[in-house]
Structures are given as structure tokens and as C-alpha cells.
Design an enzyme around this catalytic site. Structure first.
Site, short mmCIF file in Angstrom:
data_model
loop_
_atom_site.label_atom_id
_atom_site.label_comp_id
_atom_site.label_asym_id
_atom_site.label_seq_id
_atom_site.Cartn_x
_atom_site.Cartn_y
_atom_site.Cartn_z
N CYS A 213 -13.72 76.09 65.53
CA CYS A 213 -12.79 76.70 64.56
C CYS A 213 -13.51 77.42 63.42
O CYS A 213 -12.92 78.30 62.79
CB CYS A 213 -11.84 75.66 64.01
N HIS B 287 -8.74 78.72 57.48
CA HIS B 287 -8.48 78.37 58.87
C HIS B 287 -7.10 77.74 58.93
O HIS B 287 -6.78 76.85 58.13
CB HIS B 287 -9.55 77.40 59.36
N ASN C 197 -2.70 76.69 65.44
CA ASN C 197 -4.16 76.72 65.26
C ASN C 197 -4.77 77.53 66.40
O ASN C 197 -4.76 77.10 67.54
CB ASN C 197 -4.68 75.28 65.25
#
Ligand SMILES: CC(C)(COP(=O)(O)OP(=O)(O)OC[C@H]1O[C@@H](n2cnc3c(N)ncnc32)[C@H](O)[C@@H]1OP(=O)(O)O)[C@@H](O)C(=O)NCCC(=O)NCCS
Length: 322
Positions: free
Chosen positions: A113, A249, A279
Site C-alpha cells: 500500500c 492512503h 482500499n
């Protein structure tokens, strides 16, 4: 002084958009649970023919058009992904071919990520050292293909997508000029077992599925993200109240709220797309950035902080005068 300046942004999403209610027809979950715990309402899921590289190439085309740059003038492509099209070659080379670029440097970066932040630091270093002049930096993922669709604790959280930026070398004598001001990265490999894929080329010979201890990841995320943002702002000689936009993020709306609160940042200054995209791992920061640039929130000259944390753990932040 050479700085790396973002001259264009772009993004791409798979055609199929899936709501929480649609997911609840397949998995023992509910719209209420997902919204309350995560803020997620929709995610896009890649269909046949849509891959990490095709999404990345679409995001790049949009970024090149926004920058007014011809693909042939790109001399470096760095693609952050944990879900490449093939184990090798690097998906960045596939993107290069799709864009019709005859020759450039192209490789992938794997930091899950926070991959986009890792890619930004690598490319910024290459630009400032004179190795590259005009680069595409991409975050692109198809996490739907490594999710365990029987595991409701993980499969509701992720989506597919891609975001890209054009980063160009610009000579500026002005300390107050545009460009990437600071980047700061971290990794702590002791936390491998909190967020990982249970397969791999050199271990099981399979792709594997994503596994996560969500509550522990949550705790580490808030602490690490607040710390690295404070660190990167201090390196740039700026304080939190000088930040125009944070582009975090997009893992969980509660992580975004808690991190902003820790830094004393007003929630209106945080770009939130987790409700629409879920996500998307390395794609989430450049995707959210593109949304906020295109809707006019992020303007040239503003101070923008990018931040992310992911499996490893890895985490990082970048401070940019946009
Ligand atoms: C995953 C996350 C949303 C879970 O929220 P939580 O409040 O910690 O919830 P818990 O895991 O404690 O689970 C609470 C209950 O909900 C249940 N549950 C879990 N997933 C569910 C789902 N999709 N639908 C309905 N119920 C669910 C659990 O089984 C548990 O039930 P129990 O109390 O009867 O055992 C949260 O921990 C999180 O966002 N963590 C960070 C994850 C992340 O951002 N990862 C990526 C970083 S890059």
C-alpha cells in the site's frame, strides 16, 4: 536547483462497480457494518481483460494528456504494485509497450500500500540526480484477484484501480518554487504476519490470498502515519497548519479521521475517496490525488502531503508544493 514537479495526474477504474449491498448477497456482511467500520460504500472490480497493466496504461494516458506530454518523451516508468500481470517481466514494461514508447527505463516497485510513496522517492532521486527528466510514476492494483472471497474480514475492504502522475525535472532557483520538497520512507519487517499473502513464487509456488489482522494493523497505521507526516513536514520546515491538502492512503475512514486528529488537521483538508474506491493499495494515493486535482480542490502552489502505510510494514510520506 532541480526539482521534480507533478505536471499531470490521471486515473482509471474497472468498469464494474460493486456496492456493499451487492457484496452482501455473496458474503455474510451488511452495508451497515461496512460503512460504520470502514466508510466504504463502493469498490470497482476488474473484469476479463482488465489487468493491473491495462488500468495503469489508461491512468498514464490520462496523466500524459493532462501534462501535455508526448509518451515518446517519457524516459522512466516506475510502477508500484503488489499484483503484477506476471511474476516477470515487470508490468512497467508492459505499460511501456502499451503506450508505444520505444525506449525508456521501466521497472516495478513492491511495497504494497505504500508502494506509490516508495516509487515517488525513487523517481524523485533519479530526477534530482539527472538520471531521468520526465517520468511516469504509477500505482496500479487488482487486489480482487488475491482476496479470499470467503473471508468477510478482508474481502469487503479492497478494490481495483490505478493512478499515475507525470513527474518532470524543472530547474528552479526559487526555494518557494513548485516540486517535491521532501520524502521520508520507513519499513519494519518484523510485522510481516499482520498483513501478508499466504503464497509466493519461492515458497508455495502459488499466488496466495491476502491475510490480515485488521485491528493490529489499524493501531500501527495511526501511530506510524502521524509520525511520518510530522517527520516529513519538519524536514520541509513546515508545520501542520501550513498544509493545504493531505492525500492519504485510503484504507479506512476511521484511520483517516484518527490520523488527522492526531496532527490537529481539519478534516476538510483531507481528501477522502475510500467511500467510492475502497482500499486500492498502491493505487489509492494517486487515484485520490487525481480526483482532487480534477475537481479543482488541489491548485498549483498549494502544499500537499501524500502518505501511506502497508504490508511489511512499510510506510512513508511526501511533502509537495503542487
Ligand atoms: C478490518 C476492520 C475494519 C475491522 O474492524 P474492527 O472494529 O477492528 O472489527 P473486528 O475485527 O474486531 O470485528 C468485529 C466483529 O465484526 C465481525 N466482522 C468482521 N468483518 C465483518 C464483515 N465484513 N461484516 C460483518 N461483520 C464482520 C467480526 O467477526 C467480529 O465479530 P465478533 O465480535 O462476533 O467476533 C478494522 O480493524 C480495520 O480497518 N483495520 C485496518 C485495516 C487496514 O486498513 N488494512 C490495510 C492497511 S494497508
Amino acid at each position: 536547483m532541480i526539482r521534480s514537479v507533478i505536471t499531470g495526474t490521471g486515473s482509471a477504474l474497472p468498469v464494474r462497480r460493486v456496492s456493499n449491498a451487492q457484496l452482501a448477497e455473496q458474503v455474510d456482511t451488511s452495508d451497515e457494518w461496512i460503512v460504520e467500520r470502514t466508510g466504504i460504500r463502493f469498490r470497482h472490480i476488474a473484469g476479463e481483460g482488465e489487468t493491473t497493466a491495462t488500468l495503469a496504461a489508461d491512468a498514464c494516458r490520462a496523466a500524459l494528456a493532462a501534462a501535455g506530454v508526448d509518451a515518446q518523451d517519457i524516459d522512466l516508468i516506475v510502477l508500484a504494485t503488489a499484483t503484477p500481470d506476471q511474476t516477470f517481466p515487470a508490468s512497467a514494461t508492459k505499460v511501456q509497450a502499451m503506450l508505444g514508447i520505444d525506449d525508456c527505463v521501466a521497472f516495478d516497485v513492491a511495497a504494497v500500500c505504500s508502494g506509490f510513496l516508495y516509487a515517488v522517492q525513487v523517481v524523485d532521486s533519479m530526477i534530482r540526480s539527472g538520471v531521468a527528466k520526465r517520468a511516469l510514476v504509477i500505482g496500479a492494483e487488482t487486489f480482487s484477484r488475491i482476496l479470499d472471497w470467503e473471508d468477510r474480514t478482508t474481502c469487503v475492504l479492497f478494490g481495483d484501480g490505478a493512478g499515475a502522475i507525470v513527474l518532470e525535472a524543472q530547474d528552479t532557483a526559487d526555494e518557494g518554487g513548485r516540486g517535491i520538497l521532501t520524502t521520508k520512507l520507513h519499513a519494519d519487517g518484523r510485522h510481516n504476519q499482520l498483513l501478508y499473502v499466504d503464497g509466493g513464487v519461492s515458497t508455495t509456488g502459488t499466488v496466495g490470498k491476502l491475510r490480515m489482522k485488521g485491528r493490529e494493523v489499524f493501531r500501527h497505521a495511526v501511530t506510524n502515519l502521524a509520525a511520518v507526516m510530522t517527520e516529513s513536514l519538519a524536514m520541509a520546515g513546515l508545520s501542520a497548519d501550513q498544509v493545504d491538502w493531505v492525500v492519504p492512503h485510503q484504507a479506512n475512514a476511521r484511520i483517516l479521521d484518527a490520523t488527522a486528529r492526531k496532527l490537529g488537521l481539519a478534516p476538510e483538508r483531507v481528501v477522502v475517496t475510500v467511500d467510492q474506491h475502497a482500499n486500492t493499495s498502491a493505487a489509492s494515493v494517486p487515484l485520490a490525488l487525481d480526483v482532487a486535482v480534477r475537481d479543482g480542490r488541489i491548485q498549483q502552489g498549494q502544499i500537499v502531503v501524500l502518505e501511506a502505510m502497508g504490508g511489511g510494514f512499510t510506510w512513508g510520506a511526501a511533502v509537495i508544493r503542487f
